[in-house]
Scaffold this motif. Structure first.
Motif, short mmCIF file in Angstrom:
data_model
loop_
_atom_site.label_atom_id
_atom_site.label_comp_id
_atom_site.label_asym_id
_atom_site.label_seq_id
_atom_site.Cartn_x
_atom_site.Cartn_y
_atom_site.Cartn_z
N ILE A 221 40.40 39.15 30.96
CA ILE A 221 39.56 37.82 30.05
C ILE A 221 40.61 36.65 29.95
O ILE A 221 40.00 35.60 30.57
N GLU A 222 41.74 36.60 29.55
CA GLU A 222 42.47 35.74 29.29
C GLU A 222 42.97 35.22 30.59
O GLU A 222 43.42 33.81 30.79
N SER A 223 43.05 35.88 31.58
CA SER A 223 43.66 35.26 32.99
C SER A 223 42.28 34.78 33.84
O SER A 223 42.74 34.60 34.96
N GLY A 224 41.35 34.44 33.18
CA GLY A 224 39.96 33.93 33.76
C GLY A 224 39.41 35.01 34.87
O GLY A 224 38.54 34.49 35.65
N GLY A 225 39.36 36.27 34.36
CA GLY A 225 38.51 37.18 35.06
C GLY A 225 37.10 36.93 35.33
O GLY A 225 36.47 37.45 36.60
N TYR A 226 36.61 36.44 34.08
CA TYR A 226 35.09 36.01 34.26
C TYR A 226 34.77 34.89 34.93
O TYR A 226 33.58 34.82 35.38
N LYS A 227 35.85 33.98 35.44
CA LYS A 227 35.47 32.84 36.53
C LYS A 227 35.81 33.05 37.85
O LYS A 227 35.62 31.95 38.51
#
Length: 276
Positions: free
Chosen positions: A53-59
């Motif tokens: 999540i914090e590494s931008g996985g959803y983006k």
């Protein structure tokens, strides 16, 4: 892989309330050859998923299949409460409330994939056909299930004595685990005996209701009459969870299912990787 008629007869003697037709999804038992692969020893934890999540996985579109990206655009997980269980949960407990699409994307992020149903079952029961990861006798001290009375997830390495022959933790209880396969209740009758990948498409409306929602009573529901199910295009779930009854519900051969966009506090996953 699967269960024999004798296995099923013994299970029916253990619980007279179980509908015999519920075991049809596990027959016939057969020997299956699987090529070399790696599978995670533990389900994915909150700490691991938090990094995604914090590494931008959803983006990052690169991690998502087309259907998975459509799911993100529609649901917008980061705008709601769906990721809170990972962000706020205990680091060493399995992540839950994760859809199949999210599990698929996380595996891609890790350079892995979801295990096939056959890979999952081999890692759980070894090559000797055991009923539970540790052997053939149910023991509530070796897993997190309803008989344990914990009523929530536990750290993924808590049950050392419950490991499978291959050293895998929590393949019985704690959380259900998504696999790569579409669900078809009749698949074992036609599946190949070498590296089965699941059916090309899911069975339409397999049963009535969501098995994980009714916990220890999943076998009390009769298979649905045609057109009576609310579910379709389901993926296979394996392993049982903290709210399921262990003797029958959390055997290595037990098969369940749900739609790939469904999330629940009993569902998590682990990853695998091919070696060829």
């Amino acid at each position: 892989m699967g269960s024999t008629e004798d296995d099923i007869k013994k299970l029916l003697e253990l619980d007279r309330n179980v509908e015999a037709s519920r075991f049809d999804v596990e027959i016939p038992q057969r020997e299956v050859y699987i090529g070399p692969y790696l599978i995670d020893k533990c389900p994915v934890t909150n700490a691991e998923y938090k990094r995604f999540i914090e590494s931008g996985g959803y983006k990052n579109r690169a991690f998502w299949s087309k259907a998975g990206w459509d799911y993100v655009l529609k649901i917008k997980p980061l705008d709601g409460d769906s990721v809170n269980s990972a962000m706020d949960g205990e680091d060493d407990c399995p992540v839950v409330n994760i859809s199949w699409y999210e599990a698929e994307a996380f595996a891609e992020y890790m350079g892995k994939r979801l295990p096939t149903e056959a890979e999952w079952e081999k890692a759980a029961r070894g090559t000797d056909g055991r009923l539970y990861p540790w052997g053939n006798e149910f023991d509530k001290t070796k897993l997190n299930c309803s008989e344990s009375g914990i009523e929530s997830t536990t750290p993924v390495v808590k049950y050392l004595q419950g490991r499978s022959e291959y050293g895998c933790f929590d393949m019985a209880g704690n959380v259900w685990e998504w696999t790569a396969d579409w669900f078809d209740s009749q698949y074992y009758r036609s599946a190949p005996d070498r590296d089965p990948q699941g059916p090309d498409k899911a069975e339409d409306k397999p049963f009535f209701g969501r098995p994980e929602d009714v916990g220890t009573s999943i076998y009390e529901l009769e298979p649905s009459k045609a057109g009576n199910s609310s579910l379709s295009d389901c993926k296979v779930l394996r392993g049982g969870s903290w709210n399921g009854g262990g003797v029958i519900h959390i055997r290595c051969a037990n098969r369940d299912y749900d739609e790939p966009d469904y999330r629940n506090d009993t569902i998590g996953f682990r990853c695998a990787r091919s070696l060829m």
